[in-house]
Design a protein around this motif. Structure first.
Motif, mmCIF file in Angstrom:
data_model
loop_
_atom_site.group_PDB
_atom_site.id
_atom_site.type_symbol
_atom_site.label_atom_id
_atom_site.label_comp_id
_atom_site.label_asym_id
_atom_site.label_seq_id
_atom_site.Cartn_x
_atom_site.Cartn_y
_atom_site.Cartn_z
ATOM 1 N N ILE A 148 -5.916 5.289 0.404
ATOM 2 C CA ILE A 148 -6.058 6.087 -0.971
ATOM 3 C C ILE A 148 -6.043 5.142 -2.098
ATOM 4 N N GLU A 149 -5.259 4.265 -2.002
ATOM 5 C CA GLU A 149 -5.155 3.176 -3.326
ATOM 6 C C GLU A 149 -6.320 2.208 -3.112
ATOM 7 N N ASN A 150 -6.759 1.643 -2.131
ATOM 8 C CA ASN A 150 -7.873 0.822 -1.755
ATOM 9 C C ASN A 150 -9.210 1.454 -1.623
ATOM 10 N N THR A 151 -9.227 2.738 -1.441
ATOM 11 C CA THR A 151 -10.397 3.455 -1.099
ATOM 12 C C THR A 151 -11.340 2.692 -0.095
ATOM 13 N N ALA A 152 -10.378 2.416 1.108
ATOM 14 C CA ALA A 152 -10.904 1.869 2.429
ATOM 15 C C ALA A 152 -10.511 2.485 3.330
ATOM 16 N N TYR A 153 -11.145 2.460 4.608
ATOM 17 C CA TYR A 153 -10.499 2.896 5.974
ATOM 18 C C TYR A 153 -9.348 1.997 6.139
ATOM 19 N N VAL A 154 -8.515 2.934 7.052
ATOM 20 C CA VAL A 154 -7.205 2.261 7.620
ATOM 21 C C VAL A 154 -7.450 2.640 9.054
ATOM 22 N N VAL A 155 -7.368 1.663 9.916
ATOM 23 C CA VAL A 155 -7.260 1.917 11.427
ATOM 24 C C VAL A 155 -5.956 1.414 11.815
ATOM 25 N N ALA A 156 -4.959 2.331 12.187
ATOM 26 C CA ALA A 156 -3.607 1.874 12.527
ATOM 27 C C ALA A 156 -3.531 2.256 13.826
ATOM 28 N N VAL A 157 -3.123 1.522 14.728
ATOM 29 C CA VAL A 157 -2.970 1.571 16.185
ATOM 30 C C VAL A 157 -1.422 1.250 16.771
ATOM 31 N N GLY A 158 -0.801 1.913 17.150
ATOM 32 C CA GLY A 158 0.530 1.724 17.539
ATOM 33 C C GLY A 158 0.963 1.837 19.027
ATOM 34 N N GLN A 159 1.985 1.034 19.506
ATOM 35 C CA GLN A 159 2.277 1.471 20.826
ATOM 36 C C GLN A 159 3.251 2.616 21.008
ATOM 37 N N PRO A 160 3.087 3.417 21.994
ATOM 38 C CA PRO A 160 3.635 5.025 22.370
ATOM 39 C C PRO A 160 5.019 4.877 22.315
ATOM 40 N N ALA A 161 5.528 6.025 22.504
ATOM 41 C CA ALA A 161 6.970 6.745 22.703
ATOM 42 C C ALA A 161 7.514 6.087 24.037
ATOM 43 N N GLN A 162 8.556 5.928 24.272
ATOM 44 C CA GLN A 162 9.899 6.145 23.553
ATOM 45 C C GLN A 162 10.354 5.202 22.579
ATOM 46 N N ARG A 163 9.735 3.944 22.983
ATOM 47 C CA ARG A 163 10.569 2.845 22.148
ATOM 48 C C ARG A 163 9.820 2.942 20.673
ATOM 49 N N TYR A 164 8.675 3.355 20.822
ATOM 50 C CA TYR A 164 7.804 3.054 19.576
ATOM 51 C C TYR A 164 7.386 4.518 18.970
ATOM 52 N N SER A 165 6.594 4.383 18.157
ATOM 53 C CA SER A 165 6.175 5.754 17.322
ATOM 54 C C SER A 165 5.137 6.557 17.582
#
Length: 279
Positions: A211-228
Motif C-alpha cells: 500500500i505505501e509503495n503502490t507496488a505488488y508484493v509477492v511474499a513466499v514462505g516455507q510452510p508449517a510447522q516450523r514456519y508460518s
C-alpha cells in the motif's frame, strides 16, 4: 520514480512455491528442479499465452537453517556450486525465471544469506540479505554475515522487480529504496518462523509494503510447522490476490498470479502518495 506507457507495459505470471527445504542440500537442489518443472507446466496449462513466468521459492531453499547452533559455513556453497547450477539449469530448460535462497560461501568470512535469480538465458542477479533476524529470541548474525546496503532490482517480463528476504520486510526504508529504483513489484522469499502473532505480522507488513509503495508484493514462505506459510500476493492497492494457508512440510503448495505494470500505473494515479512525498 519510473513511469510506464502503454508501449512498455509489462505482464508477468508468477508462481509462488511454498515448499520446505530439508537439511540435505543435494536433495533440495533436486527438489528445486522438480518444483520448477511443475510450476512451469501449471503456468502454461492455465494460460498458454502467458509470456514470461517467474517461479519464486523460499528463503534458504538450498538448506534449512537447522538447529540454532549449526555451523552453516559447512553447508554454504559458491555461486558456481550445485544449487545455483540446478537453479540455472531449471530456468534455462523451462524458459522461466527462477528465484530462491541459499547460504553463499564467502572466502575468509561467514556465509551470506543470498537470493539468486536467474532468467531463461542464464543471466541474473544476487541479493545478500541486509537485515539479519536478530529478533524474537533468535540471532541469525551469530552464524551469518549481513549484506551491504545495496538494494537490488532486475527486469523480468517488462516489470522491474525488487528483491528482499524475510526479516527485511520489517524495514520500510528498503522497500522504498527498491521502489525509488523503479520497482513495480517486491519479491520476498522467506522462512518466517512460526509463533505468536507471526502470521498477523507477516500479512500486515506485506500489505503495508504494497500500500505505501503502490507496488505488488509477492511474499513466499516455507510452510508449517516450523514456519508460518501463508504465501501471498498483494496488489498495489492492497488487495490480497492469492494466499495459501500455513501448509505442510510434506506437501508443497503452488499459487499463481499475474502482475501487470498497467495496474501499478493505475494505482499510482489513484493514490499518488509517492509523488506527494515531501523530503
Amino acid at each position: 520514480m519510473a513511469e510506464h506507457s502503454t508501449a512498455d507495459a509489462g505482464r508477468l505470471h508468477v508462481v509462488l512455491v511454498q515448499a520446505a527445504s530439508s537439511l540435505d542440500p543435494s536433495a533440495n537442489a533436486a527438489a528445486l528442479r522438480d518444483l520448477v518443472d511443475r510450476a512451469a507446466a501449471e503456468a502454461r496449462e492455465r494460460n498458454p499465452l502467458v509470456g514470461e513466468v517467474l517461479v519464486v521459492l523460499p528463503e534458504v531453499f538450498q538448506r534449512d537453517f537447522g538447529k540454532p547452533d549449526t555451523d552453516l559455513a559447512a553447508f554454504a556453497e559458491p555461486l558456481d556450486g550445485e544449487f545455483v547450477g540446478a537453479l540455472t539449469a531449471a530456468a534455462v530448460e523451462h524458459g522461466v525465471s527462477v528465484v530462491a535462497g541459499m547460504f553463499r560461501a564467502v572466502e575468509g568470512g561467514r556465509p551470506l544469506n543470498t537470493l539468486v535469480l536467474r532468467r531463461p538465458d542464464g543471466t541474473g542477479v544476487e541479493y545478500d540479505k541486509i537485515h539479519l533476524y536478530d529478533s524474537f529470541g533468535y540471532k541469525e548474525s551469530d552464524r551469518l554475515a549481513a549484506g551491504e546496503w545495496k538494494p537490488v532490482t532486475v527486469t523480468v517480463g517488462g516489470l522491474r522487480l525488487g528483491l528482499m528476504t524475510c526479516y527485511d520486510l520489517r524495514f520500510p526504508e528498503l522497500a522504498r529504496a527498491l521502489v525509488d529504483d523503479g520497482a513495480d513489484a517486491i519479491i520476498v522469499p522467506a522462512a518466517w518462523v512460526a509463533g505468536d502473532r507471526k502470521v498477523d505480522h507477516w500479512r500486515t507488513l506485506t500489505k503495508a509494503r504494497a500500500i505505501e509503495n503502490t507496488a505488488y508484493v509477492v511474499a513466499v514462505g516455507q510452510p508449517a510447522q516450523r514456519y508460518s506459510g501463508h504465501s501471498l500476493v498483494v496488489s498495489p492497492l492492497g488487495d490480497v490476490l492469492v494466499e495459501a494457508d500455513a501448509g505442510k512440510a510434506e506437501e508443497p503448495t503452488l499459487l499463481h498470479a499475474v502482475l501487470q505494470t498497467t495496474d501499478v500505473t493505475s494505482a499510482r494515479s489513484v493514490n499518488p502518495s509517492l509523488a506527494n512525498r515531501r523530503r
